[in-house]
Design a protein around this motif. Structure first.
Motif, PDB file in Angstrom:
ATOM      1  N   PRO D  13      41.913 -14.778 -43.821  1.00 18.48           N
ATOM      2  CA  PRO D  13      43.158 -14.714 -44.607  1.00 18.48           C
ATOM      3  C   PRO D  13      43.163 -15.583 -45.858  1.00 18.48           C
ATOM      4  CG  PRO D  13      43.647 -14.954 -42.258  1.00 18.48           C
ATOM      5  CD  PRO D  13      42.167 -15.220 -42.441  1.00 18.48           C
ATOM      6  N   ASP D  14      42.401 -16.683 -45.883  1.00 18.58           N
ATOM      7  CA  ASP D  14      42.495 -17.600 -47.027  1.00 18.58           C
ATOM      8  C   ASP D  14      41.282 -17.501 -47.936  1.00 18.58           C
ATOM      9  OD1 ASP D  14      43.026 -19.564 -48.843  1.00 18.58           O
ATOM     10  OD2 ASP D  14      42.853 -21.241 -47.457  1.00 18.58           O
ATOM     11  N   GLY D  15      41.350 -16.588 -48.896  1.00 16.86           N
ATOM     12  CA  GLY D  15      40.325 -16.489 -49.929  1.00 16.86           C
ATOM     13  C   GLY D  15      40.862 -17.031 -51.238  1.00 16.86           C
ATOM     14  N   PHE D  48      42.650  -8.114 -50.089  1.00 16.80           N
ATOM     15  CA  PHE D  48      44.113  -7.989 -50.165  1.00 16.80           C
ATOM     16  C   PHE D  48      44.698  -9.087 -51.038  1.00 16.80           C
ATOM     17  CE2 PHE D  48      45.015  -4.857 -46.839  1.00 16.80           C
ATOM     18  CZ  PHE D  48      43.824  -4.828 -46.139  1.00 16.80           C
ATOM     19  N   PHE D  49      45.791  -8.742 -51.732  1.00 18.78           N
ATOM     20  CA  PHE D  49      46.434  -9.689 -52.639  1.00 18.78           C
ATOM     21  C   PHE D  49      47.904  -9.912 -52.273  1.00 18.78           C
ATOM     22  CE2 PHE D  49      42.924  -7.695 -54.887  1.00 18.78           C
ATOM     23  CZ  PHE D  49      42.223  -8.805 -55.318  1.00 18.78           C
ATOM     24  N   GLU D  50      48.546 -10.834 -53.014  1.00 13.95           N
ATOM     25  CA  GLU D  50      49.964 -11.098 -52.791  1.00 13.95           C
ATOM     26  C   GLU D  50      50.845 -10.093 -53.522  1.00 13.95           C
ATOM     27  OE1 GLU D  50      50.554 -15.657 -51.642  1.00 13.95           O
ATOM     28  OE2 GLU D  50      50.460 -15.355 -53.798  1.00 13.95           O
ATOM     29  N   PRO D  87      45.318 -16.265 -54.904  1.00 19.44           N
ATOM     30  CA  PRO D  87      45.146 -16.211 -53.450  1.00 19.44           C
ATOM     31  C   PRO D  87      44.861 -14.777 -53.003  1.00 19.44           C
ATOM     32  CG  PRO D  87      47.206 -17.315 -54.043  1.00 19.44           C
ATOM     33  CD  PRO D  87      46.679 -16.657 -55.287  1.00 19.44           C
ATOM     34  N   TYR D  88      43.907 -14.609 -52.101  1.00 20.03           N
ATOM     35  CA  TYR D  88      43.627 -13.281 -51.563  1.00 20.03           C
ATOM     36  C   TYR D  88      43.165 -13.403 -50.125  1.00 20.03           C
ATOM     37  CZ  TYR D  88      38.579 -13.986 -52.337  1.00 20.03           C
ATOM     38  OH  TYR D  88      37.289 -14.434 -52.292  1.00 20.03           O
ATOM     39  N   ALA D  89      42.912 -12.253 -49.481  1.00 21.10           N
ATOM     40  CA  ALA D  89      42.438 -12.237 -48.095  1.00 21.10           C
ATOM     41  C   ALA D  89      41.342 -11.188 -47.993  1.00 21.10           C
ATOM     42  CB  ALA D  89      43.573 -11.926 -47.136  1.00 21.10           C
ATOM     43  N   ILE D  90      40.449 -11.382 -47.004  1.00 17.98           N
ATOM     44  CA  ILE D  90      39.264 -10.536 -46.859  1.00 17.98           C
ATOM     45  C   ILE D  90      39.266  -9.862 -45.484  1.00 17.98           C
ATOM     46  CG2 ILE D  90      36.726 -10.521 -46.762  1.00 17.98           C
ATOM     47  CD1 ILE D  90      36.948 -13.313 -48.310  1.00 17.98           C
TER      48      ILE D  90
END
Lengths: 123, 123, 123, 123
Positions: D13-15, D48-50, D87-90
Motif C-alpha cells: 500500500p505505501d509506494g 493505484f493513486f489517490e 503517494p501510490y500503491a502497488i
C-alpha cells in the motif's frame, strides 16, 4: 464487553540494545502491545541469547483497552537487566490475545536510525 | 522438553551487502534465527541472484534454546563469500521449526540507516 | 466489477507522532490503505493509549480503486487531534476488505529516519 | 525440477518515489521478487493513486531460479513512468508463486533513511 483480538504467543528474533547514544534522542527498543479487550492481559517474556541460558518468565501487565510500549532496558529478571550490545531474541506469551510490534531507535550516531517489525505470531 | 516453534522454511527476497562503510559502525546484514526447542536446528541457506546460478546448501547450526544472528558477510560456499554490492535473495530451510528475521544496517553514510523485516514463512 | 481484496480489520500497535522536526522534511506518520474494489470502503479508526480512554470511531472513506495515505496528525475526534509525543496504538475496521501499511518518518534530527510495517490483520 | 514457492498475488500500500537525492546514494524504491522454481514467472503490476485512475498491467518477467530487484522508477505504462513525489500503491500478480518484499531508500537528506516490508499476500 470488548473481546480480545490477536494471538497469545509472539516472537521477535532480532533484539539488540545499542550501547551508546549521541545527539538529541536516546537509543532504545520498544515492545508495543495492544490489548483491545475489557480484561487485563498478563504477559510473560522470555529472553534468549547466543551463548548463555535464557532469562525466563519476566512478568508484565497490560490493562484493559490500553496499549503499552515496553522499553526493553527496563526489563528485570532477579534484578538483572538485559545486557547491552549483545544480540538476543524475545518470546512473549499472553494470558489473552494481544497484538505485538517491535521497534528500535538507534542513536549511536547523532543522526538516528529506525526499524520496526510486527512480531511473528505462533498459532 | 521445550518444543520447536515457528516454521521450517523462510524466504527473504531483498538481500544486499553494502560495499562501503563510514562513521562508527560497519554496514552489515543479520539473519536472526530463534530456536526455542531442546534440540539443535540444522539450517541450510540458498542464495539467489539476478544474473548467475544460486549458491546452494550453505550449512549452519543453531544450538538448543539459543538465538543466532548470522552476519551474511561470513557465509561461505566452497570458500566463496556472497559478493558485495549485488542484489540477492535468501531461502532458509531448517530441520525443525524456527523463527527468522532479517535486518540491515547501511553505514554508507556516516549517518547510518536501518531496516528490518520478518522473513516470509513458506507453509 | 473489481473485487475487494485483503481484510476488514487491522491493528498497528506502535503509533507515535514525533514532537519536532528539523531539516527539510516534517516528521509524520502515514496509514496507507488500498481499496482494490469497485465500491468505496468506509473506515472506522480507534486510537488506544497507555493512560487514558480510547478515541473511538474516527471515520474515513477510501474511494473505489484508490489508495489513501492518511496523515495521523490530521485525524480528529470531536475536534481533538491525537496528542504528539505520546505512545499510542491504532485499530482500523473497514466496511469491505482493504490492505493497510503504516510508515513513520522521524525528522527530529536533520537526518531523517524511516520505518514501515504491514499492519497486523485480524481474521 | 524446483517447485514455485510463495503466493501469486501481493500488495504494497505505501509506494512513494522521493523527488530528490543528495549525498552519495540516490533515492529509490525496489520491488524484490524471488522465483524459486524451474520455470519463469510472468508478473503483472498495477499502480493505484489517490486522485486518478490506476496504471494497470505493467508486465515483467522473473527468470527461473532468479531474483529481480525492480526499481519502480524504471516501470513504464504506455511510455509513462510513475510520477515522483506522489503517494501510490502497488498490486502484483504472478503466473506462478513468488515471494515479494518492498524497500525504500530515501536520500532526500545526505544522511539516507531505509525502510522495508514484506508485501502482503492475498490468498
Amino acid at each position: 464487553m470488548h473481546v480480545a483480538k490477536g494471538e497469545t504467543h509472539w516472537v521477535i528474533p532480532d533484539g539488540y540494545i545499542p550501547e551508546k547514544s549521541s545527539g538529541e534522542l536516546t537509543s532504545h527498543e520498544s515492545i508495543c502491545v495492544l490489548n483491545t479487550s475489557s480484561g487485563e492481559a498478563r504477559l510473560s517474556l522470555h529472553i534468549f541469547f547466543e551463548d548463555r541460558e535464557p532469562m525466563e518468565n519476566i512478568a508484565y501487565t497490560v490493562p484493559a483497552r490500553r496499549t503499552i510500549h515496553i522499553r526493553t532496558a527496563t526489563l528485570r529478571k532477579d534484578g538483572m537487566p538485559i545486557p547491552v550490545g549483545v544480540p538476543y531474541a524475545i518470546e512473549l506469551e499472553s494470558s489473552i490475545p494481544v497484538i505485538v510490534q517491535y521497534s528500535r531507535l538507534d542513536a549511536t550516531q547523532a543522526a538516528n536510525a529506525l526499524m520496526s517489525v510486527m512480531a511473528y505470531p505462533i498459532k
